[in-house]
Design a protein around this motif. Structure first.
Motif, PDB file in Angstrom:
ATOM      1  N   TYR A 266       0.831  -1.208   0.000  1.00 18.99           N
ATOM      2  CA  TYR A 266       0.000   0.000   0.000  1.00 18.99           C
ATOM      3  C   TYR A 266       0.862   1.253   0.000  1.00 18.99           C
ATOM      4  O   TYR A 266       0.631   2.188  -0.787  1.00 18.99           O
ATOM      5  CB  TYR A 266      -0.940   0.016   1.210  1.00 18.99           C
ATOM      6  N   LEU A 267       1.860   1.312   0.875  1.00 21.09           N
ATOM      7  CA  LEU A 267       2.673   2.516   1.023  1.00 21.09           C
ATOM      8  C   LEU A 267       3.499   2.805  -0.231  1.00 21.09           C
ATOM      9  O   LEU A 267       3.622   3.970  -0.640  1.00 21.09           O
ATOM     10  CB  LEU A 267       3.594   2.380   2.237  1.00 21.09           C
ATOM     11  N   THR A 268       4.068   1.776  -0.841  1.00 20.13           N
ATOM     12  CA  THR A 268       4.863   2.007  -2.055  1.00 20.13           C
ATOM     13  C   THR A 268       3.971   2.454  -3.211  1.00 20.13           C
ATOM     14  O   THR A 268       4.356   3.330  -3.992  1.00 20.13           O
ATOM     15  CB  THR A 268       5.634   0.736  -2.451  1.00 20.13           C
ATOM     16  N   PHE A 269       2.781   1.851  -3.307  1.00 18.33           N
ATOM     17  CA  PHE A 269       1.844   2.302  -4.331  1.00 18.33           C
ATOM     18  C   PHE A 269       1.442   3.749  -4.093  1.00 18.33           C
ATOM     19  O   PHE A 269       1.472   4.581  -5.003  1.00 18.33           O
ATOM     20  CB  PHE A 269       0.583   1.424  -4.343  1.00 18.33           C
ATOM     21  N   GLN A 270       1.072   4.043  -2.844  1.00 20.26           N
ATOM     22  CA  GLN A 270       0.569   5.371  -2.523  1.00 20.26           C
ATOM     23  C   GLN A 270       1.623   6.449  -2.746  1.00 20.26           C
ATOM     24  O   GLN A 270       1.330   7.522  -3.281  1.00 20.26           O
ATOM     25  CB  GLN A 270       0.078   5.409  -1.066  1.00 20.26           C
ATOM     26  N   GLY A 271       2.850   6.164  -2.341  1.00 18.50           N
ATOM     27  CA  GLY A 271       3.924   7.128  -2.550  1.00 18.50           C
ATOM     28  C   GLY A 271       4.172   7.399  -4.030  1.00 18.50           C
ATOM     29  O   GLY A 271       4.317   8.559  -4.447  1.00 18.50           O
ATOM     30  N   SER A 272       4.206   6.342  -4.832  1.00 18.61           N
ATOM     31  CA  SER A 272       4.430   6.493  -6.275  1.00 18.61           C
ATOM     32  C   SER A 272       3.291   7.248  -6.943  1.00 18.61           C
ATOM     33  O   SER A 272       3.517   8.122  -7.790  1.00 18.61           O
ATOM     34  CB  SER A 272       4.588   5.116  -6.930  1.00 18.61           C
ATOM     35  N   ALA A 273       2.048   6.914  -6.564  1.00 18.30           N
ATOM     36  CA  ALA A 273       0.883   7.555  -7.171  1.00 18.30           C
ATOM     37  C   ALA A 273       0.810   9.039  -6.813  1.00 18.30           C
ATOM     38  O   ALA A 273       0.525   9.883  -7.671  1.00 18.30           O
ATOM     39  CB  ALA A 273      -0.392   6.836  -6.738  1.00 18.30           C
ATOM     40  N   LEU A 274       1.070   9.376  -5.555  1.00 23.93           N
ATOM     41  CA  LEU A 274       1.037  10.777  -5.131  1.00 23.93           C
ATOM     42  C   LEU A 274       2.107  11.595  -5.849  1.00 23.93           C
ATOM     43  O   LEU A 274       1.843  12.700  -6.339  1.00 23.93           O
ATOM     44  CB  LEU A 274       1.231  10.883  -3.620  1.00 23.93           C
ATOM     45  N   LEU A 275       3.309  11.053  -5.899  1.00 22.41           N
ATOM     46  CA  LEU A 275       4.415  11.750  -6.555  1.00 22.41           C
ATOM     47  C   LEU A 275       4.112  11.968  -8.032  1.00 22.41           C
ATOM     48  O   LEU A 275       4.306  13.070  -8.576  1.00 22.41           O
ATOM     49  CB  LEU A 275       5.706  10.951  -6.388  1.00 22.41           C
ATOM     50  N   GLY A 276       3.635  10.929  -8.690  1.00 16.72           N
ATOM     51  CA  GLY A 276       3.323  11.035 -10.117  1.00 16.72           C
ATOM     52  C   GLY A 276       2.191  12.008 -10.391  1.00 16.72           C
ATOM     53  O   GLY A 276       2.284  12.843 -11.301  1.00 16.72           O
ATOM     54  N   ASN A 277       1.120  11.933  -9.624  1.00 14.68           N
ATOM     55  CA  ASN A 277      -0.008  12.851  -9.810  1.00 14.68           C
ATOM     56  C   ASN A 277       0.417  14.301  -9.625  1.00 14.68           C
ATOM     57  O   ASN A 277       0.023  15.184 -10.398  1.00 14.68           O
ATOM     58  CB  ASN A 277      -1.127  12.533  -8.824  1.00 14.68           C
ATOM     59  N   ALA A 278       1.212  14.562  -8.589  1.00  9.53           N
ATOM     60  CA  ALA A 278       1.668  15.925  -8.305  1.00  9.53           C
ATOM     61  C   ALA A 278       2.538  16.455  -9.445  1.00  9.53           C
ATOM     62  O   ALA A 278       2.359  17.588  -9.908  1.00  9.53           O
ATOM     63  CB  ALA A 278       2.444  15.963  -6.988  1.00  9.53           C
ATOM     64  N   PHE A 279       3.463  15.623  -9.902  1.00  6.67           N
ATOM     65  CA  PHE A 279       4.363  16.035 -10.980  1.00  6.67           C
ATOM     66  C   PHE A 279       3.579  16.298 -12.259  1.00  6.67           C
ATOM     67  O   PHE A 279       3.789  17.311 -12.942  1.00  6.67           O
ATOM     68  CB  PHE A 279       5.424  14.954 -11.209  1.00  6.67           C
ATOM     69  N   GLY A 280       2.677  15.390 -12.602  1.00  5.35           N
ATOM     70  CA  GLY A 280       1.900  15.539 -13.831  1.00  5.35           C
ATOM     71  C   GLY A 280       1.055  16.800 -13.838  1.00  5.35           C
ATOM     72  O   GLY A 280       1.015  17.529 -14.833  1.00  5.35           O
TER      73      GLY A 280
END
Length: 300
Positions: A266-280
């Motif tokens: 969960y944490l690795t998914f959530q961290g990757s998704a948050l970072l990607g969404n913010a950057f995009g």
């Protein structure tokens, strides 16, 4: 302590650059504020959209911490209605068509939560990312203030998401509209890709959500706004792009129901998704749209 000639020269150059930057910013602000309103039925111009976006963003910055948190929690709760429909449709169609086809059909109901959030003007992280970046680019807010606001919105969204996930985990099986196996299947589908793929997928999703915010500012009537929300978010679902908030609900629910999904997953998914969404959202929409306007003013 006396300054050397070299230090005096550097200080003078810095002062000159600061003055030029200040003058340039005044020109940008004047151009944005001086943008004429288009007719009622005419599409908004680039400058008019940018002005409205900046105004909306600054209003958000001026809200109290409690107001932002409450609105963000509300958005997290409301986005959960998309998850309710995702699970219900999957359970209803399971055995009647292939799993791949079911995930494509889910794109028809996926937009519900987003429509509730956006039309209800709750604060959703991915929809607000680009918006909250604009005042920083326009030098009306600092990066620190933006990151603080991002953090508040994310915390509120996640808290609301956890609450609705717990509710639906309890309610769904008891109403017979979906079961534990459906929640686990959906969660595993979300985290099936490798982390670099999730990150890039989330960047594209953030890009689309930032464009959603921009497009919504370009239209005036409710029906057009709903259609835009439906089109953009259904693309997210159909393409399987990763959204950090509804994805959090999906993976968190699966984690509660299966030992195969760990807290680390969960944490690795959530961290990757948050970072990607913010950057995009911040880079591909706020920066590009803002810079396009500035280049149009100065011609370089």
């Amino acid at each position: 302590m006396n300054m050397t000639d070299e230090e005096k020269k550097l200080a003078a150059e810095e002062k000159k650059l600061a003055a030029e930057e200040k003058k340039k910013q005044k020109v940008i602000d004047k151009e944005i504020q001086g943008t004429k309103k288009t007719g009622k039925d005419a599409p908004k111009s680039h400058g008019e959209i940018l002005r409205d976006q900046l105004s909306d963003a600054l209003e958000t910055y001026n809200k109290s911490t409690s107001s932002i948190l409450l609105s963000s929690v509300t958005a997290g709760l409301e986005i959960g209605f998309s998850y309710l429909m995702i699970c219900s449709v999957f359970f209803f169609l399971e055995g009647k068509m292939g799993e791949d086809s079911i995930f494509k059909m889910i794109s028809l109901v996926y937009p519900l939560g987003f429509i509730l959030v956006v039309m209800g003007q709750s604060i959703l992280f991915t929809e607000q990312t680009a918006l909250l970046t604009l005042p920083v680019l326009n030098k009306k807010q600092t990066s620190g203030a933006m990151l603080r606001l991002w953090g508040l919105v994310v915390i509120g969204n996640l808290i609301g998401g956890y609450a609705i996930a717990l509710l639906l985990n309890w309610l769904g099986p008891r109403l017979g509209i979906f079961n534990n196996e459906v929640m686990v299947t959906i969660a595993k589908h979300v985290i099936a890709a490798k982390l670099p793929v999730i990150l890039v997928s989330a960047i594209v999703a953030g890009w689309l959500m930032g464009l959603l915010s921009w497009l919504l500012a370009s239209v005036r009537d409710t029906i057009s706004r709903i259609v835009i929300i439906f089109l953009i978010t259904s693309v997210l679902a159909f393409a399987g792009l990763h959204h950090s908030i509804i994805g959090s609900i999906e993976v968190f629910s699966g984690m509660l129901r299966s030992p195969d999904i760990s807290l680390w997953d969960y944490l690795t998914f959530q961290g990757s998704a948050l970072l990607g969404n913010a950057f995009g959202g911040a880079i591909f929409v706020a920066l590009l749209k803002y810079r396009a306007f500035v280049f149009n003013i100065f011609g370089k």
